[in-house]
Scaffold this active site. Structure first.
Site, mmCIF file in Angstrom:
data_model
loop_
_atom_site.group_PDB
_atom_site.id
_atom_site.type_symbol
_atom_site.label_atom_id
_atom_site.label_comp_id
_atom_site.label_asym_id
_atom_site.label_seq_id
_atom_site.Cartn_x
_atom_site.Cartn_y
_atom_site.Cartn_z
ATOM 1 N N LYS A 1 -1.173 10.779 0.639
ATOM 2 C CA LYS A 1 -0.216 10.897 -0.464
ATOM 3 C C LYS A 1 0.059 9.529 -1.076
ATOM 4 C CE LYS A 1 4.261 11.817 -0.158
ATOM 5 N NZ LYS A 1 5.562 12.496 0.079
ATOM 6 N N TYR B 1 6.284 6.918 1.289
ATOM 7 C CA TYR B 1 5.317 6.085 2.012
ATOM 8 C C TYR B 1 5.436 4.625 1.573
ATOM 9 C CZ TYR B 1 2.785 10.241 3.690
ATOM 10 O OH TYR B 1 2.417 11.402 4.309
#
Length: 261
Positions: A134, A169
């Site tokens: 991702k 992230y």
């Protein structure tokens, strides 16, 4: 749970998310004498109690921990904070809105690191975080932004620039980087992980392996029941379509022919 006896306590790990796919494998690896620096002393933490299938022999001690709750993190981790040398962060919480994911996952990691670093004679030296692809695709779980994404094209490379969207992230990477040079860190952007855990929400390969075993047992061709594009990045396929628009996955039998797997 009886604590394990360790000959070498130079390395003491805290695996946050120990009951997930990666957490179980990490614990199995670190307690082995053949592991670099092993056998490690391993503490494991997760939000829920250990499931019945989890081998208690993998851990020195298990901690039920709500990392999102600062007070709970401090109460549960303070007694061992002076021991921990390495944190393995293999957990996350997901909501639809990516800004919420950024705030929530960042708070979890911050709460844990603050406790470990504030201990008298703290030994924490390295933080390892697991993220994923991702990083290159953007907030694909966000119901609004997922319709507007301009992602990188595979194959993905670590040198690719960040995308201009919120991404938890990125937030985790920035958080651990901010502690340098007093802490070292590593980031592991796994693609597909295979393992055995009832707590794993992303376990596509094991699901496909079970499906393939059933097909073989029943004498049926292995047809992937989705569009071809979903398989293209990970597996070789011959491009032919089976019944219902499913992609038929094959392998080369050494004579230039494709056979069903």
């Amino acid at each position: 749970m009886e604590p394990q006896t360790h000959d070498n306590n130079n390395f003491v790990a805290l695996i946050v998310g120990v009951t997930g796919l990666t957490g179980v494998s990490l614990a199995e690896t670190l307690i082995c004498p053949q592991c670099l620096g092993g056998p490690w002393k391993v503490y494991g933490a997760a939000r829920r109690p250990l499931p019945p299938w989890f081998p208690p022999s993998l851990l020195h001690h298990f901690i039920t921990l709500d990392a999102l709750d600062n007070e709970d993190a401090r109460a549960k981790l303070s007694p061992i904070a002076h021991e921990i040398t390495h944190v393995f962060w293999v957990t996350f919480q997901i909501r639809d809105d990516e800004e919420t994911n950024v705030a929530m996952n960042g708070a979890m990691l911050t709460n844990v690191l603050n406790v470990l670093r504030s201990a008298t004679s703290a030994r924490l030296s390295h933080v390892s975080i697991q993220t994923g692809t991702k990083h290159y695709m953007g907030p694909i779980n966000d119901p609004v932004r997922s319709l507007q994404l301009a992602s990188h094209d595979p194959p993905f490379h670590e040198t690719m620039p960040r995308l201009p969207y919120p991404n938890f992230y990125y937030a985790l990477e920035d958080l651990v980087a901010a502690y340098a040079p007093s802490l070292t860190y590593s980031v592991h952007r796994a693609s597909i992980i295979i393992g055995a855990s009832t707590r794993g929400t992303h376990n596509a390969l094991l699901m496909l392996a079970a499906y393939a075993a059933i097909c073989r047992h029943e004498g049926l061709p292995f047809r992937y029941p989705r569009e071809q594009v979903h398989m293209g990045a990970f597996l070789r396929h011959d491009g032919r379509q089976g019944a219902g628009g499913a992609t038929r996955v094959g392998r080369d039998d050494g004579e230039g022919q494709k056979r069903s797997v």
